[in-house]
Design a protein around this motif. Sequence first.
Motif, PDB file in Angstrom:
ATOM      1  N   ALA A 248       0.740  -1.193   0.034  1.00  0.00           N
ATOM      2  CA  ALA A 248      -0.153   0.170   0.041  1.00  0.00           C
ATOM      3  C   ALA A 248       1.346   0.945   0.001  1.00  0.00           C
ATOM      4  O   ALA A 248       0.160   1.991  -0.577  1.00  0.00           O
ATOM      5  N   HIS A 249       2.293   1.297   0.431  1.00  0.00           N
ATOM      6  CA  HIS A 249       2.589   1.781   0.777  1.00  0.00           C
ATOM      7  C   HIS A 249       3.688   2.595  -0.704  1.00  0.00           C
ATOM      8  O   HIS A 249       4.329   3.789  -0.980  1.00  0.00           O
TER       9      HIS A 249
ATOM     10  N   SER B  67       2.351   1.599  -4.186  1.00  0.00           N
ATOM     11  CA  SER B  67       1.804   1.573  -5.309  1.00  0.00           C
ATOM     12  C   SER B  67       1.277   2.999  -5.844  1.00  0.00           C
ATOM     13  O   SER B  67       1.416   2.823  -7.177  1.00  0.00           O
ATOM     14  N   TRP B  68       2.163   3.768  -5.438  1.00  0.00           N
ATOM     15  CA  TRP B  68       2.220   5.265  -6.098  1.00  0.00           C
ATOM     16  C   TRP B  68       3.567   5.244  -6.853  1.00  0.00           C
ATOM     17  O   TRP B  68       3.349   5.663  -8.492  1.00  0.00           O
TER      18      TRP B  68
ATOM     19  N   ASP C  31      -3.091   5.997  -6.639  1.00  0.00           N
ATOM     20  CA  ASP C  31      -3.097   6.842  -5.356  1.00  0.00           C
ATOM     21  C   ASP C  31      -4.285   6.127  -4.385  1.00  0.00           C
ATOM     22  O   ASP C  31      -5.846   6.571  -4.834  1.00  0.00           O
ATOM     23  N   LEU C  32      -4.008   5.355  -3.226  1.00  0.00           N
ATOM     24  CA  LEU C  32      -5.303   4.579  -2.746  1.00  0.00           C
ATOM     25  C   LEU C  32      -6.238   5.283  -2.277  1.00  0.00           C
ATOM     26  O   LEU C  32      -7.706   5.468  -1.599  1.00  0.00           O
ATOM     27  N   VAL C  33      -5.428   6.505  -1.512  1.00  0.00           N
ATOM     28  CA  VAL C  33      -6.757   7.644  -0.781  1.00  0.00           C
ATOM     29  C   VAL C  33      -7.525   8.044  -1.454  1.00  0.00           C
ATOM     30  O   VAL C  33      -9.069   7.897  -0.807  1.00  0.00           O
TER      31      VAL C  33
ATOM     32  N   ALA D 153      -2.546  -1.767   6.051  1.00  0.00           N
ATOM     33  CA  ALA D 153      -2.158  -0.598   5.608  1.00  0.00           C
ATOM     34  C   ALA D 153      -2.607  -0.465   4.237  1.00  0.00           C
ATOM     35  O   ALA D 153      -3.430   1.038   3.822  1.00  0.00           O
ATOM     36  N   TYR D 154      -3.700  -1.152   3.782  1.00  0.00           N
ATOM     37  CA  TYR D 154      -4.668  -1.284   2.178  1.00  0.00           C
ATOM     38  C   TYR D 154      -5.680  -0.239   3.232  1.00  0.00           C
ATOM     39  O   TYR D 154      -6.094   0.413   2.554  1.00  0.00           O
TER      40      TYR D 154
ATOM     41  N   ARG E  85      -6.078   1.475   5.796  1.00  0.00           N
ATOM     42  CA  ARG E  85      -5.589   2.560   6.584  1.00  0.00           C
ATOM     43  C   ARG E  85      -5.887   3.531   5.338  1.00  0.00           C
ATOM     44  O   ARG E  85      -6.154   4.567   5.585  1.00  0.00           O
ATOM     45  N   SER E  86      -5.644   3.320   3.888  1.00  0.00           N
ATOM     46  CA  SER E  86      -5.200   3.677   3.188  1.00  0.00           C
ATOM     47  C   SER E  86      -6.606   3.995   1.858  1.00  0.00           C
ATOM     48  O   SER E  86      -7.517   5.087   2.143  1.00  0.00           O
ATOM     49  N   VAL E  87      -7.538   3.285   2.095  1.00  0.00           N
ATOM     50  CA  VAL E  87      -8.967   3.754   1.383  1.00  0.00           C
ATOM     51  C   VAL E  87      -9.974   3.367   2.187  1.00  0.00           C
ATOM     52  O   VAL E  87     -11.357   3.777   0.871  1.00  0.00           O
TER      53      VAL E  87
END
Length: 402
Positions: A300-301, A303-304, A309-311, A338-339, A341-343
């Motif tokens: 997740a960190h 993926s950029w 951009d998961l957020v 982590a995913y 927390r992002s999505v």
Amino acid sequence: MDSSVYVFVEDVRGEGLDKVLDRLSGYDVQSVTVAAAYHRARDVTPHGLTRVTRRVDGVHFEPPADLFEDLRLTPPVQPGVADEPITALRRATAERGMKLHGWTVFLHNSTIGLAHPDVTVRNCFGDRGSPGDLCPAHPDVRLYAVALARAVARQGVDSVVAEALHFGTFGHGYHHERCFVGLGPMDSFLLGLCFCDFCMRRATDLGVNAEVAREECVRIVGAVLDGDRPSQGEVTRAALTAYAGPDVVAYARARSETVTSLVADVSAAVAAEGSKLVYMDATGACKGYSDGLPSPGLAAHDSWQLGVDLVALGDIVPSFAVLAYARDPARIGDDVGAYLRSVGNEREVRVVLRPGLPDNDTAERLGAKVRALRAAGADAVDFYAYGLVPYPVLERIPVALG
């Protein structure tokens, strides 16, 4: 916990529809995720009609004429569509009370890329050297992706599982690839960036000095190709800034606008056809595909690096597929956390596990991963893929779920 098994049309054609679904029903899974649109591959298929299966690019249904008649890009059509394999699967799964998901490869298509090289990514040297990777910034590619999403949704699937709906990587742009130059991770990343006119223009509109970024990539990668020492360590924003400069990092980050806007269009198109989008981020596969030993950074960190951009996507996409290609159950739990927390916790997160090599050697290890996913808050666990592993490996699935 909901669960599904990824299946190829060739699996069903080789073994018989009822036999495959009867076996899957015995595994206590609730749905089937079928490759409705796939890409070229050569697979060892232990219990297939052939023991080695060659797949081609294309869709396993007749593309609706109204969606593609005015488009430059159209999907190749797989052999055997006259038998309507997706329609048969939809009926048979419904009779068993199972759901059917349409697994769709969007922007990885060598047939289209070789026929229309101008829609593929163009590296910093101006080369169109990755015919398998269609550029998500190209207008014709964006129209094709939306039409393909609608076409799969119209097959009556419960969801469209979107693979390769983002930028690709240099290491997976074609088939039978060779590189005898010691490219480091950051060098390979820079060589994989697209500098086509559309990408350059989008970055410039966002305030990025795109030409400086391109020139820096030419300078750095060119020096390594000429014999300089390659980069060391993982690709992180801080490390990339130190190695290539802020303009390159800004250019790489600007690609997320391209991907986010395209995913928004695709998600809306799928919803308009009465289905929903499940977005698959390939970062987990990029990190652990070959050996199940991903580099330390969580997927997740990182993926950029694919323009994801998961957020931002968490505000657009109702469901996500996380490729948890790792041997360690704790690592998988960390990735899923982590995913989420992002999505956002309100989004569905489906986690894809490989029941066999290289990630799992026993049903107990697979079961430990299922328990880790439950503890992390995952909504579903899916298994990849029916035709690629022996029956004894598939038989780990009900044990792990139990």
